[in-house]
Design an enzyme around this catalytic site. Structure first.
Site, mmCIF file in Angstrom:
data_model
loop_
_atom_site.group_PDB
_atom_site.id
_atom_site.type_symbol
_atom_site.label_atom_id
_atom_site.label_comp_id
_atom_site.label_asym_id
_atom_site.label_seq_id
_atom_site.Cartn_x
_atom_site.Cartn_y
_atom_site.Cartn_z
ATOM 1 N N ASN A 37 0.810 -1.219 0.000
ATOM 2 C CA ASN A 37 0.000 0.000 0.000
ATOM 3 C C ASN A 37 0.844 1.271 0.000
ATOM 4 O OD1 ASN A 37 -2.384 1.393 -0.018
ATOM 5 N ND2 ASN A 37 -2.893 1.021 2.136
ATOM 6 N N HIS A 122 -14.388 -4.879 11.009
ATOM 7 C CA HIS A 122 -14.099 -3.585 11.646
ATOM 8 C C HIS A 122 -15.393 -2.854 11.968
ATOM 9 C CE1 HIS A 122 -9.870 -3.032 9.657
ATOM 10 N NE2 HIS A 122 -10.042 -4.242 10.164
ATOM 11 N N HIS A 212 -2.235 0.338 16.680
ATOM 12 C CA HIS A 212 -1.513 0.848 15.502
ATOM 13 C C HIS A 212 -0.181 1.518 15.867
ATOM 14 C CE1 HIS A 212 -1.609 1.985 11.159
ATOM 15 N NE2 HIS A 212 -2.298 0.863 11.136
ATOM 16 N N HIS A 312 -3.177 -10.413 8.740
ATOM 17 C CA HIS A 312 -3.611 -9.104 8.241
ATOM 18 C C HIS A 312 -4.511 -9.324 7.014
ATOM 19 C CE1 HIS A 312 -2.073 -4.994 6.499
ATOM 20 N NE2 HIS A 312 -3.216 -4.857 7.143
ATOM 21 N N ASP A 316 -6.189 -3.311 1.468
ATOM 22 C CA ASP A 316 -5.014 -3.131 0.607
ATOM 23 C C ASP A 316 -4.284 -4.438 0.305
ATOM 24 O OD1 ASP A 316 -4.804 -1.975 3.448
ATOM 25 O OD2 ASP A 316 -2.706 -2.467 3.104
ATOM 26 N N GLU A 339 -8.449 -11.565 9.569
ATOM 27 C CA GLU A 339 -9.064 -10.236 9.409
ATOM 28 C C GLU A 339 -9.805 -10.181 8.073
ATOM 29 O OE1 GLU A 339 -6.274 -6.987 9.114
ATOM 30 O OE2 GLU A 339 -7.809 -5.503 9.587
HETATM 31 C C1 GCO Z 1 -5.138 -3.521 10.055
HETATM 32 C C2 GCO Z 1 -4.134 -2.526 9.586
HETATM 33 C C3 GCO Z 1 -4.504 -1.676 8.428
HETATM 34 C C4 GCO Z 1 -3.260 -0.925 7.976
HETATM 35 C C5 GCO Z 1 -3.228 -0.843 6.495
HETATM 36 C C6 GCO Z 1 -2.024 -0.101 5.974
HETATM 37 O O1 GCO Z 1 -4.965 -3.994 11.158
HETATM 38 O O2 GCO Z 1 -6.036 -3.836 9.290
HETATM 39 O O3 GCO Z 1 -3.524 -1.862 10.648
HETATM 40 O O4 GCO Z 1 -5.596 -0.852 8.670
HETATM 41 O O5 GCO Z 1 -3.193 0.322 8.549
HETATM 42 O O6 GCO Z 1 -3.316 -2.106 5.983
HETATM 43 O O7 GCO Z 1 -1.978 -0.190 4.598
HETATM 44 MG MG MG Z 2 -3.262 -3.362 12.154
#
Ligand code: GCO
Ligand code: MG
Length: 402
Positions: A37, A122, A212, A312, A316, A339
């Site tokens: 990303n 989310h 984060h 993850h 993106d 996720e």
């Molecule tokens: C998550 C991530 C994303 C990132 C993003 C950056 O846990 O899903 O922190 O929100 O910030 O993928 O490109």
């Molecule tokens: Mg994250």
């Protein structure tokens, strides 16, 4: 069998995706996700200039050897750009192998350990009230695990919360815009948010949160300790990814489970975290962590320490990565959660996908290979558009982690 050629397809159906397509002399091709990303073109150039010329003529069945050719064989190794390239190559080769053998990818990884993949979504709102409503909507939509992020009183714009009412999308068009951050406001606010969410929805739903990378180790320890009564499924990235020792302090003070590693690239980022049992979930996704070949090793080592995967899966990461992750999650024993940030509808115009969401779980079908295809004509309708992740400063102007 030989690799005859490969090409990189860049498209932007709502957001940028980079896809590697590897061709063979048997007419079978494989796809890999190469999306990083905000740094998409760096990976494109790495693949086009350095990897694709070296791939031509190799036997695509020798995945382990090709993986090490681009890892051990390269002097300037590791790092997100080159590891994303290695990952894309690896995914495409596993796709080819599973297609050649006429089987869905999970069969190559040990077969089915489960039939459905628990996912988390989310929920976010501009304040506690809206966030609590959004959690309720997600539960109504069938989710059993919800990541909770909220606007914070006194902070203009918070990670994970969109400015308008659109679904949250990390990168925005053009150059990086600047955001401002105040950790003490965040620390004072968050436990009260989770108290309210638990009061409203009870214990029968998994709650997650992503810090984060914004706390110092002692702040993260305080946060994890104060969140303890609300039984989070996990607290993600409580300290910045590169500070592995920081996790020791959190462990000393709290039993809140910790997930880390969406910005990691290799098993070496995890070794101390695993052997000292400082974490509970592996976040490093296939697309940035060396693909199937490398994550199999990471997951195997993690399993020794009772650490589970929780890859993850933000928007993106392309559907090719998500499908590959679902195969992986289907097969390994120590899968924890995945996720799931659903892509916009327009993404499915370009990518034909083989998974669907029902009642809190993702299901993958038996299409051979990874099972996702790309329509290149449709992809060409959506050319690359420069987009960047924000940068973050403390309210006094000091550069900080985003
Ligand atoms: C998550 C991530 C994303 C990132 C993003 C950056 O846990 O899903 O922190 O929100 O910030 O993928 O490109
Ligand atoms: Mg994250």
């Amino acid at each position: 069998m030989k690799i005859t050629d490969a090409k990189v397809i860049v498209c932007s159906p709502g957001r940028n995706f980079v896809t590697l397509k590897i061709f063979t002399d048997e007419g079978i091709y494989g796809l890999g996700d190469a999306t990083l990303n905000g740094m998409e073109k760096a990976v494109v150039s790495h693949l086009e200039e350095y990897c694709i010329p070296a791939l031509k003529g190799k036997d695509p069945r020798n995945i382990e050897d090709i993986w090490h050719y681009f890892y051990k064989g390269v002097y300037w190794k590791r790092g997100s750009v080159s590891m994303t390239a290695v990952s894309a190559i690896d995914l495409a080769l596993w796709d080819i192998k599973a297609k050649v053998l006429g089987t869905p990818l999970y069969n190559m990884l040990g077969g089915k350990s489960r039939n459905k993949i628990l996912v988390y979504c989310h929920a976010n709102g501009k304040d506690s009230e809206e966030t609590i409503d959004k959690v309720g909507e997600k539960i109504k939509n069938g989710f059993r695990a919800v990541r909770v992020q909220s606007g914070i009183p006194g902070i203009d714009h918070t990670y994970g919360v969109p400015k308008d009412n659109k679904p949250y999308e990390p990168a925005a068009k053009g150059l990086a815009h600047e955001e401002y951050w105040d950790t003490s406001k965040y620390l004072n606010f968050l436990p009260s948010l989770f108290r309210k969410v638990r009061d409203v929805y009870g214990e029968n739903i998994h709650l997650l949160h992503d810090a984060h990378h914004r706390c110092t180790p002692i702040e993260a320890a305080r946060l994890a300790k104060e969140l303890e009564p609300f039984h989070l499924f996990w607290l993600e990235d409580p300290v910045s990814g590169e500070l592995q020792e920081g996790l020791r302090l959190i462990r000393k003070h709290s039993t809140t489970p910790v997930a880390i590693g969406e910005v990691f690239n290799t098993i070496y980022d995890y070794t101390t975290l695993m052997t000292e049992q400082l974490i509970d979930y592996i976040r490093m996704p296939l697309v940035h962590g060396g693909g199937i070949t490398h994550l199999l090793k990471v997951a195997a080592m993690a399993s020794v320490y009772h650490i589970q995967t929780g890859f993850h899966g933000a928007t993106d990461l392309s559907p090719v990565n998500l499908a590959a992750a679902l195969h992986f999650n289907t097969a390994i024993n120590n899968f924890g959660i995945q996720e799931y940030m659903p892509h916009q509808e327009i993404v499915n115009e370009v990518f034909k996908v083989n998974y669907n969401f029902t009642d809190g779980y993702l299901f993958i079908d038996d299409t051979h290979g990874i099972g996702v295809d790309i329509d290149e004509k449709k992809a060409a309708k959506y050319p690359y558009e420069k987009a960047s992740l924000p940068v973050n400063r403390k309210t006094n102007g000091t550069m900080f982690y985003w």
